[in-house]
Design a protein around this motif. Structure first.
Motif, PDB file in Angstrom:
ATOM      1  N   GLN A  63       0.867  -1.179   0.000  1.00 28.91           N
ATOM      2  CA  GLN A  63       0.000   0.000   0.000  1.00 28.91           C
ATOM      3  C   GLN A  63       0.905   1.230   0.000  1.00 28.91           C
ATOM      4  OE1 GLN A  63      -2.501  -0.400   3.436  1.00 28.91           O
ATOM      5  NE2 GLN A  63      -3.669  -2.073   2.558  1.00 28.91           N
ATOM      6  N   LEU A  64       0.590   2.179  -0.871  1.00 23.64           N
ATOM      7  CA  LEU A  64       1.418   3.374  -1.014  1.00 23.64           C
ATOM      8  C   LEU A  64       0.717   4.587  -0.420  1.00 23.64           C
ATOM      9  CD1 LEU A  64       2.575   2.779  -4.688  1.00 23.64           C
ATOM     10  CD2 LEU A  64       3.828   2.271  -2.590  1.00 23.64           C
ATOM     11  N   LYS A  65       1.495   5.388   0.298  1.00 23.65           N
ATOM     12  CA  LYS A  65       0.971   6.613   0.908  1.00 23.65           C
ATOM     13  C   LYS A  65       1.883   7.771   0.526  1.00 23.65           C
ATOM     14  CE  LYS A  65      -0.563   4.049   4.978  1.00 23.65           C
ATOM     15  NZ  LYS A  65      -0.388   3.892   6.421  1.00 23.65           N
ATOM     16  N   ALA A  66       1.304   8.864   0.074  1.00 27.17           N
ATOM     17  CA  ALA A  66       2.068  10.066  -0.268  1.00 27.17           C
ATOM     18  C   ALA A  66       1.871  11.110   0.818  1.00 27.17           C
ATOM     19  CB  ALA A  66       1.614  10.612  -1.615  1.00 27.17           C
ATOM     20  N   GLU A  67       2.945  11.832   1.114  1.00 25.26           N
ATOM     21  CA  GLU A  67       2.883  12.925   2.083  1.00 25.26           C
ATOM     22  C   GLU A  67       2.888  14.248   1.324  1.00 25.26           C
ATOM     23  OE1 GLU A  67       6.043  12.282   4.906  1.00 25.26           O
ATOM     24  OE2 GLU A  67       5.428  10.214   5.261  1.00 25.26           O
ATOM     25  N   ILE A  76       7.143   9.434   0.118  1.00 24.60           N
ATOM     26  CA  ILE A  76       6.169   8.349   0.041  1.00 24.60           C
ATOM     27  C   ILE A  76       6.540   7.272   1.046  1.00 24.60           C
ATOM     28  CG2 ILE A  76       5.563   8.746  -2.385  1.00 24.60           C
ATOM     29  CD1 ILE A  76       7.316   6.295  -3.058  1.00 24.60           C
ATOM     30  N   GLU A  77       5.545   6.459   1.382  1.00 25.11           N
ATOM     31  CA  GLU A  77       5.747   5.325   2.270  1.00 25.11           C
ATOM     32  C   GLU A  77       5.132   4.100   1.610  1.00 25.11           C
ATOM     33  OE1 GLU A  77       5.031   4.022   6.922  1.00 25.11           O
ATOM     34  OE2 GLU A  77       3.844   5.660   6.080  1.00 25.11           O
ATOM     35  N   ALA A  78       5.897   3.015   1.580  1.00 26.86           N
ATOM     36  CA  ALA A  78       5.411   1.732   1.060  1.00 26.86           C
ATOM     37  C   ALA A  78       5.192   0.810   2.249  1.00 26.86           C
ATOM     38  CB  ALA A  78       6.407   1.130   0.087  1.00 26.86           C
ATOM     39  N   VAL A  79       3.939   0.381   2.443  1.00 25.14           N
ATOM     40  CA  VAL A  79       3.581  -0.483   3.566  1.00 25.14           C
ATOM     41  C   VAL A  79       3.247  -1.862   3.016  1.00 25.14           C
ATOM     42  CG1 VAL A  79       2.029  -0.808   5.527  1.00 25.14           C
ATOM     43  CG2 VAL A  79       2.645   1.513   4.799  1.00 25.14           C
ATOM     44  N   ASN A  80       3.972  -2.875   3.494  1.00 25.58           N
ATOM     45  CA  ASN A  80       3.728  -4.253   3.059  1.00 25.58           C
ATOM     46  C   ASN A  80       2.800  -4.917   4.073  1.00 25.58           C
ATOM     47  OD1 ASN A  80       3.739  -6.865   2.148  1.00 25.58           O
ATOM     48  ND2 ASN A  80       5.954  -7.151   2.265  1.00 25.58           N
ATOM     49  N   PRO A  98       7.574  -8.322   5.535  1.00 22.19           N
ATOM     50  CA  PRO A  98       6.133  -8.415   5.796  1.00 22.19           C
ATOM     51  C   PRO A  98       5.750  -7.561   7.006  1.00 22.19           C
ATOM     52  CG  PRO A  98       7.144 -10.610   5.707  1.00 22.19           C
ATOM     53  CD  PRO A  98       8.239  -9.614   5.649  1.00 22.19           C
ATOM     54  N   HIS A  99       4.623  -6.938   6.911  1.00 23.11           N
ATOM     55  CA  HIS A  99       4.067  -6.126   7.998  1.00 23.11           C
ATOM     56  C   HIS A  99       5.028  -5.039   8.453  1.00 23.11           C
ATOM     57  CE1 HIS A  99       0.872  -9.025   8.050  1.00 23.11           C
ATOM     58  NE2 HIS A  99       1.751  -9.999   8.222  1.00 23.11           N
ATOM     59  N   SER A 100       5.699  -4.410   7.484  1.00 23.04           N
ATOM     60  CA  SER A 100       6.607  -3.312   7.792  1.00 23.04           C
ATOM     61  C   SER A 100       6.453  -2.250   6.712  1.00 23.04           C
ATOM     62  CB  SER A 100       8.055  -3.793   7.866  1.00 23.04           C
ATOM     63  OG  SER A 100       8.521  -4.126   6.578  1.00 23.04           O
ATOM     64  N   SER A 101       7.198  -1.169   6.854  1.00 22.27           N
ATOM     65  CA  SER A 101       7.120  -0.105   5.864  1.00 22.27           C
ATOM     66  C   SER A 101       8.493   0.493   5.625  1.00 22.27           C
ATOM     67  CB  SER A 101       6.143   0.982   6.325  1.00 22.27           C
ATOM     68  OG  SER A 101       6.645   1.623   7.484  1.00 22.27           O
ATOM     69  N   LYS A 102       8.633   1.128   4.484  1.00 23.88           N
ATOM     70  CA  LYS A 102       9.849   1.861   4.114  1.00 23.88           C
ATOM     71  C   LYS A 102       9.425   3.212   3.573  1.00 23.88           C
ATOM     72  CE  LYS A 102      13.066  -1.214   4.762  1.00 23.88           C
ATOM     73  NZ  LYS A 102      14.187  -1.116   5.610  1.00 23.88           N
ATOM     74  N   LYS A 103      10.250   4.214   3.840  1.00 27.29           N
ATOM     75  CA  LYS A 103       9.981   5.558   3.334  1.00 27.29           C
ATOM     76  C   LYS A 103      11.035   5.942   2.316  1.00 27.29           C
ATOM     77  CE  LYS A 103       7.422   7.336   7.240  1.00 27.29           C
ATOM     78  NZ  LYS A 103       7.195   8.504   8.086  1.00 27.29           N
ATOM     79  N   GLY A 104      10.626   6.734   1.365  1.00 30.37           N
ATOM     80  CA  GLY A 104      11.519   7.233   0.326  1.00 30.37           C
ATOM     81  C   GLY A 104      10.876   8.448  -0.303  1.00 30.37           C
ATOM     82  N   GLY A 105      11.281   8.772  -1.501  1.00 24.24           N
ATOM     83  CA  GLY A 105      10.713   9.946  -2.147  1.00 24.24           C
ATOM     84  C   GLY A 105      10.837   9.899  -3.654  1.00 24.24           C
TER      85      GLY A 105
END
Length: 131
Positions: free
Chosen positions: A47-51, A64-68, A102-109
């Motif tokens: 799931q992708l989230k934009a700030e 952005i954040e990518a949540v697995n 799994p069940h974690s997230s990473k941030k980038g841009g």
């Protein structure tokens, strides 16, 4: 010689707390085992989230954040961002995350020359590799 042995008198409240502690530990272990067995069957689900975009000297940075939320890891996760107007695509950008467990997230841009707030933003996952 007669030994005067007395059994230790353990309070009822101590027994109750010990029993509750054992039940909690066993419950957590059972839950983790069930989750581990069931989760391995689900592929990565990103799931992708934009700030809010940040103005930079070169244009705009879109954090952005990518949540697995899936049960398997994703390596070399490729994400694309696209700015669109009524006429079509204005600009696109891509980023690759090395590893998302799994069940974690990473941030980038994603970097853009144009302001992402002015256009319609479309984020999507392009692909991944199995680690």
């Amino acid at each position: 010689m007669e030994k005067n042995e007395t059994k230790p008198n353990i309070p009822v409240l101590e027994w109750a707390f010990s029993t509750v502690g054992v039940i909690i530990v066993v419950g957590i272990l059972a839950f983790n085992i069930v989750q581990a067995l069931n989760d391995r069957e689900t592929p990565p689900d990103i799931q992708l989230k934009a700030e809010e975009p940040i103005r930079t000297t070169q244009g705009y940075l879109l954090p952005i954040e990518a949540v697995n939320v899936g049960g398997e890891s994703a390596a070399a996760l490729m994400i694309a961002g696209q700015l669109r107007s009524a006429e079509g695509e204005v600009e696109s950008s891509e980023v690759t995350f090395d590893y998302v467990a799994p069940h974690s997230s990473k941030k980038g841009g994603l970097f853009f020359e144009h302001d992402p707030k002015v256009y319609q933003l479309k984020l999507r996952v392009l692909g991944y590799q199995e680690p």
